[in-house]
Design an enzyme around this catalytic site. Sequence first.
Site, PDB file in Angstrom:
ATOM      1  N   LYS A 194       0.825  -1.196   0.000  1.00 29.62           N
ATOM      2  CA  LYS A 194       0.000   0.000   0.000  1.00 29.62           C
ATOM      3  C   LYS A 194       0.873   1.266   0.000  1.00 29.62           C
ATOM      4  CE  LYS A 194      -4.015  -2.135   0.195  1.00 29.62           C
ATOM      5  NZ  LYS A 194      -3.738  -3.523   0.545  1.00 29.62           N
ATOM      6  N   THR A 195       0.216   2.430  -0.008  1.00 32.21           N
ATOM      7  CA  THR A 195       0.933   3.691  -0.189  1.00 32.21           C
ATOM      8  C   THR A 195       1.915   3.960   0.939  1.00 32.21           C
ATOM      9  OG1 THR A 195      -1.036   4.519  -1.312  1.00 32.21           O
ATOM     10  CG2 THR A 195       0.630   6.139  -0.699  1.00 32.21           C
TER      11      THR A 195
END
Length: 391
Positions: A194-195
């Site tokens: 994820k980010t």
Amino acid sequence: MAEPFLPYGRQVIEEDDIAAVAEALRGDFLTTGPQVGAFEAAFAEAVGAPHAVACINGTAALHMTMMALGVGEGDVCIVPSVTFLATANCARYVGAEVVFSDVDPQSGLMGPDHLAEALQRAGGRRVAAVLPVHLRGAVADLPGLARLAQDAGAVLVEDACHALGSAHRSEAGERPVGACDWSAASTFSFHPVKTIATGEGGMVVTADAGLAERLRLARSHGMVRPEGGDPWWYEMDSPGYNYRLPDILCALGRSQLAKLDRFVSARRALSLAYARRLEGLSPHLRLAHDPEWSRTAPHLLTILADFEALGVSRKAVIEGLARQGIGAQVHYIPVHTQPYYRRRYGDQALPGAAAWYARALSLPLYPGLDEAGVERVVSGLARTLGLGDRI
């Protein structure tokens, strides 16, 4: 020397991240300490939400939210079929039934038309929650979905696990995903692809103070310590779970969150580099569509390919890329086709989800990738598709 393998996604951990974790390890608390509240406060500020509640992963975030909203037996939740299993499973964890909505085959997103059709299939049952998914980081039509959900007496819960850093655009300006302007809550994931990453980790944000308090109960056994009681005393009115996020991981999350703008900028730049290099490669291949209202912080770089027209199977493409040291993945197998849900609800025809699944392929995208890596991926893709080295 062989070139390094390029996975479809991975974390970017730097020396200051390691130092933040080491500092937490030297502290008095490894869990339920000051790093938790500090991470929650920083995250709430980053997404523009009044309240943030950290938990052990994105699945727990969804489950806690269903619990805190009182979703349960006899209720229905509407979930787009193109998502990870957890978005639907969180409804089943609390005894609710799932009605799967179709999606736009170009973006993978549930839109108002899909929701309206799914509401009809709910057949008069109480629809407690609608869970749009901001797939790949592309933002769903929140105002349109919220109007339909409100008319149906349901709350909107955003599965924003792909969308940290994304925003909804309108004539009034941009509003970050997580501000909860149209929803009761938004859920996030900090899995390594994820980010930002905490290893495993999740967060629920909300503008509702009461909901935030119920979320905190749900993540820690439902346990409260009444004021004025004996120092050791605690009470449980209803069971919760042990979904706490340790201080060690919160320290990593705080360090990563400070880099959010840089990470998002890198993902956007890499996505543009892919768009330039993929343009004209083949009329049977294009990037997944982002709606005009979506200011996307890309989590996935998904192409849509007509494999039949290209004369090659998706399996052969993935295997061919792997032989060149390039990872690829499919996001996602439509959840309504999973054996559990087929046994429970029977076979269902969702043509948009089927069309998306038939063509979707995710290529490497993460801040540690550079434009040379993008060039290598697209060149490898062209060779695998029999289009020559077109880069």
